[in-house]
Scaffold this motif. Structure first.
Motif, PDB file in Angstrom:
ATOM      1  N   ILE A 185       0.829  -1.210   0.000  1.00 21.27           N
ATOM      2  CA  ILE A 185       0.000   0.000   0.000  1.00 21.27           C
ATOM      3  C   ILE A 185       0.862   1.258   0.000  1.00 21.27           C
ATOM      4  O   ILE A 185       2.004   1.267   0.481  1.00 21.27           O
ATOM      5  CB  ILE A 185      -0.947   0.044   1.214  1.00 21.27           C
ATOM      6  CG1 ILE A 185      -0.143   0.062   2.530  1.00 21.27           C
ATOM      7  CG2 ILE A 185      -1.936  -1.101   1.175  1.00 21.27           C
ATOM      8  CD1 ILE A 185      -0.958   0.350   3.755  1.00 21.27           C
ATOM      9  N   ILE A 186       0.285   2.304  -0.544  1.00 21.37           N
ATOM     10  CA  ILE A 186       0.845   3.652  -0.461  1.00 21.37           C
ATOM     11  C   ILE A 186      -0.293   4.552   0.016  1.00 21.37           C
ATOM     12  O   ILE A 186      -1.366   4.571  -0.605  1.00 21.37           O
ATOM     13  CB  ILE A 186       1.354   4.161  -1.832  1.00 21.37           C
ATOM     14  CG1 ILE A 186       2.320   3.163  -2.458  1.00 21.37           C
ATOM     15  CG2 ILE A 186       1.980   5.546  -1.672  1.00 21.37           C
ATOM     16  CD1 ILE A 186       1.649   2.180  -3.407  1.00 21.37           C
ATOM     17  N   THR A 187      -0.114   5.246   1.129  1.00 17.82           N
ATOM     18  CA  THR A 187      -1.164   6.139   1.612  1.00 17.82           C
ATOM     19  C   THR A 187      -0.806   7.588   1.321  1.00 17.82           C
ATOM     20  O   THR A 187       0.355   7.977   1.352  1.00 17.82           O
ATOM     21  CB  THR A 187      -1.412   5.983   3.120  1.00 17.82           C
ATOM     22  OG1 THR A 187      -0.220   6.296   3.845  1.00 17.82           O
ATOM     23  CG2 THR A 187      -1.854   4.572   3.457  1.00 17.82           C
ATOM     24  N   VAL A 188      -1.848   8.364   1.052  1.00 17.68           N
ATOM     25  CA  VAL A 188      -1.702   9.787   0.759  1.00 17.68           C
ATOM     26  C   VAL A 188      -2.444  10.566   1.831  1.00 17.68           C
ATOM     27  O   VAL A 188      -3.628  10.296   2.097  1.00 17.68           O
ATOM     28  CB  VAL A 188      -2.297  10.130  -0.621  1.00 17.68           C
ATOM     29  CG1 VAL A 188      -2.007  11.584  -0.978  1.00 17.68           C
ATOM     30  CG2 VAL A 188      -1.787   9.199  -1.693  1.00 17.68           C
ATOM     31  N   SER A 189      -1.761  11.534   2.447  1.00 14.41           N
ATOM     32  CA  SER A 189      -2.356  12.374   3.487  1.00 14.41           C
ATOM     33  C   SER A 189      -2.138  13.840   3.146  1.00 14.41           C
ATOM     34  O   SER A 189      -1.291  14.175   2.315  1.00 14.41           O
ATOM     35  CB  SER A 189      -1.748  12.052   4.858  1.00 14.41           C
ATOM     36  OG  SER A 189      -1.996  10.713   5.227  1.00 14.41           O
TER      37      SER A 189
END
Length: 376
Positions: free
Chosen positions: A220-224
């Motif tokens: 996964i890659i999360t964007v915040s």
């Protein structure tokens, strides 16, 4: 000259905001707050602007801020990340999304987007000569896992998810993540880009993140987004979290897009986070949501569930049979309120007679807008 993006025109957000200006309408269309930024954050920015922090930050980000985000991720989700190799400060969430897709999606691969979806996902897919595959969610804006599973092929490289969801305001349940885990077990080539920019703006139910599921961490890659969390959209500062092998590839693209992000802003944000309780941001916006919904009770619109983000979807089916583009234009020209139609969030411009209002406005603006909506 042959355009690389012949299908890209002016975004619906710009169109509606321009209409609002032309007709002096109250703008509840575009997703930006109109109230003051926290004075403590402004003071932090002022102090750092008078310091010597005016040269390039390290490419990955201001080290104290990276360490703070690693602590925040552990506090919020129980995940331990390495601040040096698994966190990247980006020039807003959009740059993070663009860099991720460019780095990890090969030419000719497929990327699944769940509609309705934000408009920044498809363009970087097209630019890396991959194929966007857009799947409509269920009518209640929850993921249709049977349809997703039937669409994924050996050529599918990435699934893009958005939770809390823009434009609907719905949030995923634990069962959705269990389905996601099962899907990734079936397809070892599949990565997940999780857009979680509204992660700290949830209401009755706490946000569930992909970070809560250790079996997903390597994929996964999360964007915040600081812009969304601290209502400073003009600062354009966000961050990514991913396993080191994935983030290493993303950094290769990031360094040639922006190299590094505004040093003063990063230092100010790091200091500010000493004095703010980020977990309480949902309470602030819940008050906004509840006040707006209370005002809207006196209108003919039907309110849909709003579990996170600062947008409220409404149905106008009991008011008009017009398509949503015509209806929102008429709201501006005849009643002086700008909203956003839902159909542009779909590949096929699906009509479900829903429109979106942004309630991240001061109370006076909301009151004036709803007073006009009551006349419909």
């Amino acid at each position: 000259m042959q355009s690389k993006l012949p299908q890209v025109g002016t975004s619906i957000f710009s169109v509606m905001s321009q209409l609002a200006v032309e007709h002096q309408a109250i703008n509840l269309s575009q997703g930006f707050p109109n109230f003051a930024v926290d004075l403590r954050l402004r003071d932090c920015l002022s102090r750092w602007a008078q310091s010597d922090q005016h040269q390039y930050a390290p490419m990955s980000g201001y080290p104290p801020l990276l360490e703070r985000l690693a602590r925040l991720t552990k506090e919020s989700y129980g995940r331990i990340v390495n601040p040096t190799t698994e966190v990247l400060i980006t020039a807003g969430a959009t740059e993070g999304i663009f860099a991720t897709i460019q780095a990890l999606v090969p030419s000719g691969a497929e990327v699944i987007i769940l509609d309705p979806s934000y408009d920044c996902y498809e363009t970087p897919i097209v630019l890396c000569q991959a194929k966007p595959v857009r799947i409509a969610m269920r009518s209640d804006f929850t993921p249709d896992w049977e349809r997703i599973e039937n669409t994924v092929t050996a050529n599918t490289r990435m699934l893009i998810i958005n939770n809390p969801h823009n434009p609907s305001g719905r949030i995923w349940q634990k069962s959705d993540f269990l389905e996601l885990e099962r899907l990734l077990n079936l397809h070892p080539q599949l990565l997940v880009l999780s857009d979680e920019v509204y992660e700290y703006i949830t209401f009755e139910q706490a946000h569930i993140s992909v970070h809560h599921f250790p079996n997903l961490w390597d994929r996964i890659i999360t964007v915040s987004s600081f812009g969304k969390s601290f209502h400073i959209t003009g600062w354009k500062v966000g961050y990514l979290i991913a396993a080191a092998p994935l983030l290493s590839e993303i950094k290769k693209v990031h360094q040639f897009l922006v190299f590094s992000v505004n040093t003063v802003a990063q230092a100010a944000l790091n200091e500010y986070m000493d004095s703010v309780e980020i977990q309480q941001l949902g309470t602030f916006y819940q008050e906004k949501r509840d006040y707006f919904r209370h005002l809207m009770v006196g209108t003919r619109f039907d309110l849909l569930p709003c579990e996170g983000t600062y947008f409220q979807l409404v149905s106008y089916a009991s008011i008009s049979s017009e398509n949503d583009l015509d209806f929102t234009r008429r709201l501006v020209t005849e009643f002086g309120v700008a909203s956003v139609p839902l159909s542009p969030f779909y590949k096929d411009n699906i009509q479900n007679q829903c429109i979106r209002f942004c309630f991240a406005k001061d109370n006076q603006t909301l009151e004036q807008a709803v007073e006009r909506l009551r006349r419909i």
